[in-house]
Design an enzyme around this catalytic site. Sequence first.
Site, short mmCIF file in Angstrom:
data_model
loop_
_atom_site.label_atom_id
_atom_site.label_comp_id
_atom_site.label_asym_id
_atom_site.label_seq_id
_atom_site.Cartn_x
_atom_site.Cartn_y
_atom_site.Cartn_z
CE LYS A 34 -4.48 0.76 0.27
NZ LYS A 34 -5.49 -0.25 -0.11
N1 GLU Z 1 -7.18 0.07 -3.26
C1 GLU Z 1 -8.00 -1.07 -3.52
C2 GLU Z 1 -8.06 -1.99 -2.32
O1 GLU Z 1 -7.87 -1.55 -1.21
C3 GLU Z 1 -7.58 -1.78 -4.80
C4 GLU Z 1 -6.20 -2.34 -4.80
C5 GLU Z 1 -5.76 -2.86 -6.16
O2 GLU Z 1 -6.57 -2.94 -7.06
O3 GLU Z 1 -4.59 -3.20 -6.27
O4 GLU Z 1 -8.37 -3.13 -2.43
#
Ligand code: GLU
Length: 423
Positions: A113
């Site tokens: 993240k």
């Molecule tokens: N930000 C989204 C999540 O928390 C998508 C992450 C992604 O598609 O890599 O799942």
Amino acid sequence: MSTPTISLDQEINPWEAQNARFDFAARKLNLDEGIWKLLRTPAREIIVHFPVAMDDGRIEIFTGFRVQHNIARGPCKGGIRYSPDVTLDEVRALASWMTWKCAVVNIPFGGAKGGVICNPKAMSKGELERMTRRYTSEIIEFIGPEKDVPAPDVNTNEQTMAWIMDTYSMHMRQTVTSVVTGKPLDVGGSRGRIEATGRGVALVCDESMRYLNMSVNGCRVVIQGFGNVGSNAARLLMERGYKIIGIAEKDGGLFNPNGIDIHQLIEYKYRNESILGFRGAEAMPSEELILSDCEIFIPAATENVITSRNAANVKAKIIVEGANGPTTAVADEILAEKRIFVVPDILANSGGVTASYFEWVQDRQGYFWKEKQVNDQLETIMRDSFDDVIRYAEAHNVNNRIAAYMLAIDRVAFTIRQRGIYA
Ligand code: GLU
């Protein structure tokens, strides 16, 4: 109910929330101590401080993070968020949740993240573009289609992903579309990606109704958050026959016992940048809506919406977590006592990363799918994963959240054992 022995500050720290569930699930699994320590610790934490030229000529310094939790099952995957509240602990928690989320839906990614501390609402498009490009260049050696693949999250979108893709590509001297997902269609995006998280939420609502022998028709739903996840879930649920009686946003909420017309509300928000003042419902404070009488409550905004302060007053029968970390670990216990059926975040909102996986596959193949193929495959994965979690919960006599963690940890630990530890 056991009285919470931790402070509210500790309770609402997402990293503490992650650790509490992880430790509980690891203990239940009898996880080997070495793998336990390995999976409790993010593999890499990158902190960057970098300059951005603001529109008025000033140079501003921003702080950004990228945390890579684990790559046992594949490249890291996870969004990037822009918010004044971003902290390293939050990004750590979200990175770990991505590892568990990808393992729950059984796609070949690890978790990561990213985040930048900023107030995107107060920045111009040019400032956001320069900040995004510089942040990308600061972390450039750590991302890539085989290393770590970012995506949108809170306050980032298709445009942000296009800038990241372009910046990365400029440095590589070739267009590399598969370095990020959630891109616009014309630059390697996938059909169905934008609404995929909301679609996944709607699919697990259907599965919950089926499992609990409840009827979809007229089933009352309250949704907190009307951004990408909340609005798409609301629309798809309404189209399936659910009655969306409440929408709660940061600046206030709406209530209509006969159901809110979500198509009209989406149009209204698009024009007014807020849901306030919409004629098809009455105004109601958001804190009240969250605790109102309904069958399904969907938190679809940010963390810490259900805490020890309000969990005892939740009246919904089912909670489907469209957001990451909306329920604290202390609140979990209170909800369990009340026999509320919780579809945990790492299952409920996994439709987004699942469609991201499809996007990454399409980019690497250079062959793009029809929307129906994306939606059909998403549906199969969501339904199968829901089943897997429920079966795990029944077999081990644990709640759905702990079942999802156990299933995920078990899958990651299995891969680590197979690969062996290079220690
Ligand atoms: N930000 C989204 C999540 O928390 C998508 C992450 C992604 O598609 O890599 O799942």
